[in-house]
Design an enzyme around this catalytic site. Structure first.
Site, PDB file in Angstrom:
ATOM      1  N   SER A  67       3.272  24.201  -4.909  1.00 10.79           N
ATOM      2  CA  SER A  67       4.151  23.068  -5.201  1.00 10.79           C
ATOM      3  C   SER A  67       5.169  23.453  -6.261  1.00 10.79           C
ATOM      4  O   SER A  67       4.800  23.907  -7.345  1.00 10.79           O
ATOM      5  CB  SER A  67       3.331  21.868  -5.699  1.00 10.79           C
ATOM      6  N   GLY A 126       4.917   5.011  -8.440  1.00 14.19           N
ATOM      7  CA  GLY A 126       4.532   3.961  -7.499  1.00 14.19           C
ATOM      8  C   GLY A 126       5.469   3.880  -6.309  1.00 14.19           C
ATOM      9  O   GLY A 126       5.564   2.849  -5.645  1.00 14.19           O
ATOM     10  N   SER A 129       4.638   8.876  -3.591  1.00 11.21           N
ATOM     11  CA  SER A 129       4.769  10.311  -3.406  1.00 11.21           C
ATOM     12  C   SER A 129       3.552  10.852  -2.640  1.00 11.21           C
ATOM     13  O   SER A 129       3.694  11.739  -1.802  1.00 11.21           O
ATOM     14  CB  SER A 129       4.939  11.030  -4.742  1.00 11.21           C
ATOM     15  N   ASP A 174       1.922   2.205   2.832  1.00 14.37           N
ATOM     16  CA  ASP A 174       2.721   3.330   2.338  1.00 14.37           C
ATOM     17  C   ASP A 174       2.909   4.395   3.409  1.00 14.37           C
ATOM     18  O   ASP A 174       4.017   4.888   3.631  1.00 14.37           O
ATOM     19  CB  ASP A 174       2.057   3.956   1.102  1.00 14.37           C
TER      20      ASP A 174
HETATM   21  C1  GLA Z   1      -0.613   0.795  -2.972  1.00 11.90           C
HETATM   22  C2  GLA Z   1      -1.409   1.024  -1.694  1.00 11.90           C
HETATM   23  C3  GLA Z   1      -0.873   0.174  -0.549  1.00 11.90           C
HETATM   24  C4  GLA Z   1      -0.728  -1.291  -0.961  1.00 11.90           C
HETATM   25  C5  GLA Z   1      -0.008  -1.420  -2.299  1.00 11.90           C
HETATM   26  C6  GLA Z   1      -0.010  -2.821  -2.817  1.00 11.90           C
HETATM   27  O1  GLA Z   1       0.687   1.267  -2.827  1.00 11.90           O
HETATM   28  O2  GLA Z   1      -1.372   2.382  -1.329  1.00 11.90           O
HETATM   29  O3  GLA Z   1      -1.717   0.307   0.577  1.00 11.90           O
HETATM   30  O4  GLA Z   1      -1.969  -1.935  -0.986  1.00 11.90           O
HETATM   31  O5  GLA Z   1      -0.585  -0.580  -3.295  1.00 11.90           O
HETATM   32  O6  GLA Z   1       0.722  -3.652  -1.997  1.00 11.90           O
END
Ligand code: GLA
Length: 387
Positions: A67, A126, A129, A174
């Site tokens: 990385s 948040g 990544s 995500d």
């Molecule tokens: C993180 C988790 C997601 C979701 C959000 C909150 O990003 O990976 O699955 O639960 O928190 O909405």
């Protein structure tokens, strides 16, 4: 970016002949937070920042990972036939977890690979990544070994790896946003059955701005897993009195009618958030379709209040960013985004107010916390691709 990765690849492995360079995006969620493991709706979009990877098959069964974000860790090696368990603070848990999850689906790597990655999502912000690295790995495996999986499968495999290899019980949002992203569109996803719809993000005269608090509180994963299990307990209590599969099946009225079945005040608040947030998300997308950006913004603000008070996943720094943003004329809506306990806020800001927004917020945040916030004007990008 391509040249940078190929150069490093050649430096590490002798040459870069036949090496391909791939990309998978991070995401920002506009509304629908902590609903994705409750059978509710989410409304995220893929970013143009994410994780890049250069990869090539090997003749033996070794795996080499490097990385460019963690150069001190050096070149890390693993065995494709014996992946072992996840190790603490080891970034290769993500690609290894995905290889492991592919195997569980019956897709075994016939030989090893060399992989060099570089991510341009600020660490711990948040903005997913880790999901982008999971989707990137899955996308590379599909391309190199011809595994027959769809992009939705890539999302599910990434989530499976995160849940079962890395021990983080995340929902699907995500990985889905990263694998299924579409330029200039947000994704309205029903996590109960993975049906989805793209919604063009038309914000006449306004932009989405992400503000990074630069804080990440510890024990995020355990607090997240705790919220999830509180919701599961609340669901099983409700299921004694009403026939539902997830909290997302309830309207606000139904929740109010049945909530006394939940035997603990904290769990009532957790479940209330999940139910109301899901309904807010549905309403927000309707508002957007009608070009009612003002209502969309009000629902974002209400989402923040609920995440702060009922779900308790905000923190002092994030509340300062949101409170200060709400005071600035031209801010249509502002809320915490993602899992919480630090990270970023997402705001909709009128074009003419963007400079003031950044200046005022940076100043107020600095004065109150001593920290320097960072701002990104969001460009919505596509899912994974080969460069
Ligand atoms: C993180 C988790 C997601 C979701 C959000 C909150 O990003 O990976 O699955 O639960 O928190 O909405």
């Amino acid at each position: 970016m391509k040249e940078k990765l190929l150069k490093k690849f050649a430096e590490l492995f002798g040459d870069a002949e036949g090496v391909k360079v791939y990309f998978a995006p991070g995401r920002v969620n506009l509304i629908g937070e902590h609903t994705d493991y409750n059978g509710g709706h989410v409304f995220p979009c893929a970013l143009t920042i994410g994780t890049y990877g250069a990869a090539r098959k090997r003749e033996d069964h070794k795996l080499h990972f490097y990385s460019m974000n963690f150069e001190k860790a050096g070149l890390l090696e693993a065995d494709a036939d014996a992946l072992g368990e996840a190790k603490e603070s080891d970034w290769t848990n993500y690609p290894k977890g995905v290889i492991w999850a592919f195997e569980k689906r019956g897709f075994k790597m016939p030989c090893g690979m060399d992989m060099v990655i570089f991510g341009n999502i600020p660490n711990g912000s948040g903005l997913s990544s880790s999901a982008s690295l999971e989707v990137l790995t899955g996308y590379i495996l599909r391309d190199l070994y011809g595994f027959d999986v769809t992009n939705v499968d890539l999302a599910l495999i990434g989530q499976y790896a995160e849940n079962n290899y890395n021990g983080m019980n995340c929902g699907i949002m995500d990985q889905f946003a990263s694998a299924m992203g579409k330029k200039d569109n947000a994704i309205f996803l029903d996590t109960a059955d993975l049906s989805y719809e793209y919604a063009p993000l038309v914000l006449e005269g306004a932009k989405v701005v992400v503000t990074n608090s630069k804080v990440k509180h510890s024990l995020v994963n355990s607090a997240y897993n705790q919220r999830r299990s509180e919701c599961e307990t609340a669901l099983s209590e409700l299921q004694k009195v009403v026939d539902i599969k997830g909290l997302g099946d309830l309207s606000e009225e139904e929740f109010e009618k049945h909530k006394s079945a939940i035997e603990d005040e904290v769990r009532v608040r957790r479940a209330r958030h999940a139910v109301y947030e899901n309904q807010r998300t549905i309403r927000a997308v309707e508002a957007l379709k009608k070009n009612d950006v003002k209502l969309f913004g009000e629902l974002m603000n209400a989402s923040h209040v609920s995440l702060r008070d009922d779900y308790e996943v905000s923190c002092e720094e994030i509340d300062i960013l949101v409170d200060e943003a709400w005071k600035i004329p031209g801010v249509i809506g502002s809320r915490i985004t993602g899992g919480g306990f630090g990270g970023c806020t997402v705001s909709i800001v009128k074009d003419e107010a963007i400079d003031t927004f950044q200046e005022q917020l940076e100043k107020a945040y600095q004065e109150k916390t001593g920290k320097t916030a960072e701002f990104y004007i969001v460009e919505i990008g596509d899912g994974p691709y080969i460069l």
